[in-house]
Motif scaffolding. Sequence first.
Motif, PDB file in Angstrom:
ATOM      1  N   SER A 197     -28.623 -44.894 -23.586  1.00 29.80           N
ATOM      2  CA  SER A 197     -28.517 -44.895 -22.122  1.00 29.80           C
ATOM      3  C   SER A 197     -27.411 -45.832 -21.659  1.00 29.80           C
ATOM      4  O   SER A 197     -26.671 -45.518 -20.725  1.00 29.80           O
ATOM      5  CB  SER A 197     -29.844 -45.317 -21.482  1.00 29.80           C
ATOM      6  OG  SER A 197     -30.818 -44.339 -21.713  1.00 29.80           O
ATOM      7  N   HIS A 198     -27.288 -46.967 -22.321  1.00 32.03           N
ATOM      8  CA  HIS A 198     -26.216 -47.919 -21.985  1.00 32.03           C
ATOM      9  C   HIS A 198     -24.852 -47.294 -22.236  1.00 32.03           C
ATOM     10  O   HIS A 198     -23.963 -47.356 -21.378  1.00 32.03           O
ATOM     11  CB  HIS A 198     -26.377 -49.207 -22.791  1.00 32.03           C
ATOM     12  CG  HIS A 198     -25.358 -50.243 -22.456  1.00 32.03           C
ATOM     13  ND1 HIS A 198     -24.120 -50.280 -23.054  1.00 32.03           N
ATOM     14  CD2 HIS A 198     -25.390 -51.266 -21.577  1.00 32.03           C
ATOM     15  CE1 HIS A 198     -23.427 -51.295 -22.556  1.00 32.03           C
ATOM     16  NE2 HIS A 198     -24.179 -51.908 -21.655  1.00 32.03           N
ATOM     17  N   ALA A 199     -24.677 -46.691 -23.409  1.00 28.23           N
ATOM     18  CA  ALA A 199     -23.392 -46.070 -23.756  1.00 28.23           C
ATOM     19  C   ALA A 199     -23.056 -44.942 -22.786  1.00 28.23           C
ATOM     20  O   ALA A 199     -21.903 -44.801 -22.358  1.00 28.23           O
ATOM     21  CB  ALA A 199     -23.431 -45.551 -25.193  1.00 28.23           C
ATOM     22  N   LEU A 200     -24.040 -44.142 -22.424  1.00 26.62           N
ATOM     23  CA  LEU A 200     -23.809 -43.035 -21.491  1.00 26.62           C
ATOM     24  C   LEU A 200     -23.460 -43.559 -20.101  1.00 26.62           C
ATOM     25  O   LEU A 200     -22.565 -43.023 -19.441  1.00 26.62           O
ATOM     26  CB  LEU A 200     -25.028 -42.123 -21.447  1.00 26.62           C
ATOM     27  CG  LEU A 200     -24.912 -40.874 -20.584  1.00 26.62           C
ATOM     28  CD1 LEU A 200     -23.706 -40.028 -20.966  1.00 26.62           C
ATOM     29  CD2 LEU A 200     -26.203 -40.060 -20.681  1.00 26.62           C
ATOM     30  N   ALA A 201     -24.136 -44.611 -19.664  1.00 20.81           N
ATOM     31  CA  ALA A 201     -23.812 -45.207 -18.362  1.00 20.81           C
ATOM     32  C   ALA A 201     -22.356 -45.665 -18.338  1.00 20.81           C
ATOM     33  O   ALA A 201     -21.634 -45.410 -17.366  1.00 20.81           O
ATOM     34  CB  ALA A 201     -24.750 -46.377 -18.066  1.00 20.81           C
ATOM     35  N   MET A 202     -21.921 -46.315 -19.385  1.00 22.48           N
ATOM     36  CA  MET A 202     -20.538 -46.798 -19.452  1.00 22.48           C
ATOM     37  C   MET A 202     -19.552 -45.632 -19.546  1.00 22.48           C
ATOM     38  O   MET A 202     -18.472 -45.671 -18.953  1.00 22.48           O
ATOM     39  CB  MET A 202     -20.361 -47.750 -20.629  1.00 22.48           C
ATOM     40  CG  MET A 202     -21.201 -49.021 -20.513  1.00 22.48           C
ATOM     41  SD  MET A 202     -21.037 -49.886 -18.932  1.00 22.48           S
ATOM     42  CE  MET A 202     -19.336 -50.387 -19.000  1.00 22.48           C
ATOM     43  N   LYS A 203     -19.903 -44.582 -20.281  1.00 22.10           N
ATOM     44  CA  LYS A 203     -19.035 -43.401 -20.408  1.00 22.10           C
ATOM     45  C   LYS A 203     -18.831 -42.753 -19.040  1.00 22.10           C
ATOM     46  O   LYS A 203     -17.707 -42.399 -18.670  1.00 22.10           O
ATOM     47  CB  LYS A 203     -19.653 -42.401 -21.392  1.00 22.10           C
ATOM     48  CG  LYS A 203     -18.815 -41.161 -21.615  1.00 22.10           C
ATOM     49  CD  LYS A 203     -19.446 -40.270 -22.668  1.00 22.10           C
ATOM     50  CE  LYS A 203     -18.618 -39.026 -22.922  1.00 22.10           C
ATOM     51  NZ  LYS A 203     -19.209 -38.201 -24.011  1.00 22.10           N
ATOM     52  N   ILE A 204     -19.903 -42.612 -18.288  1.00 19.63           N
ATOM     53  CA  ILE A 204     -19.806 -42.010 -16.957  1.00 19.63           C
ATOM     54  C   ILE A 204     -19.021 -42.922 -16.018  1.00 19.63           C
ATOM     55  O   ILE A 204     -18.132 -42.462 -15.298  1.00 19.63           O
ATOM     56  CB  ILE A 204     -21.212 -41.700 -16.393  1.00 19.63           C
ATOM     57  CG1 ILE A 204     -21.849 -40.573 -17.199  1.00 19.63           C
ATOM     58  CG2 ILE A 204     -21.144 -41.342 -14.904  1.00 19.63           C
ATOM     59  CD1 ILE A 204     -23.321 -40.344 -16.928  1.00 19.63           C
ATOM     60  N   TYR A 205     -19.319 -44.204 -16.036  1.00 21.66           N
ATOM     61  CA  TYR A 205     -18.634 -45.166 -15.168  1.00 21.66           C
ATOM     62  C   TYR A 205     -17.128 -45.169 -15.411  1.00 21.66           C
ATOM     63  O   TYR A 205     -16.342 -45.233 -14.467  1.00 21.66           O
ATOM     64  CB  TYR A 205     -19.210 -46.564 -15.387  1.00 21.66           C
ATOM     65  CG  TYR A 205     -18.544 -47.618 -14.540  1.00 21.66           C
ATOM     66  CD1 TYR A 205     -18.799 -47.695 -13.174  1.00 21.66           C
ATOM     67  CD2 TYR A 205     -17.647 -48.519 -15.098  1.00 21.66           C
ATOM     68  CE1 TYR A 205     -18.181 -48.647 -12.382  1.00 21.66           C
ATOM     69  CE2 TYR A 205     -17.026 -49.476 -14.312  1.00 21.66           C
ATOM     70  CZ  TYR A 205     -17.293 -49.547 -12.965  1.00 21.66           C
ATOM     71  OH  TYR A 205     -16.670 -50.481 -12.182  1.00 21.66           O
TER      72      TYR A 205
END
Length: 97
Positions: A42-50
Amino acid sequence: MKKINFEKMLIATDVARKHCENRDCREDFANVLYRNGNGIASHALAMKIYNSGEETEYTDEEVTLIQEYANAFCKPFFIDALNRAIANQPEEVTDKQ
């Protein structure tokens, strides 16, 4: 793999879909994942989207997480826009009469 453009999500601003506009949803949705997600995925995906640009490719697993958190924590207008983006059925920016 699906392409989603969180930088320019086409959002219907009314239920009749008479008014649509492009909105940058990267930070808002990344924060949904960041605040409510669990684990490094979830952290990696949040950063990818951001940090995403225009159309960014997401794996099937990422799309599943995106839909899961959108359905649990987002407003219906965003869920509709996301589902249209995933299905590659964007609306046009318009003010229909």
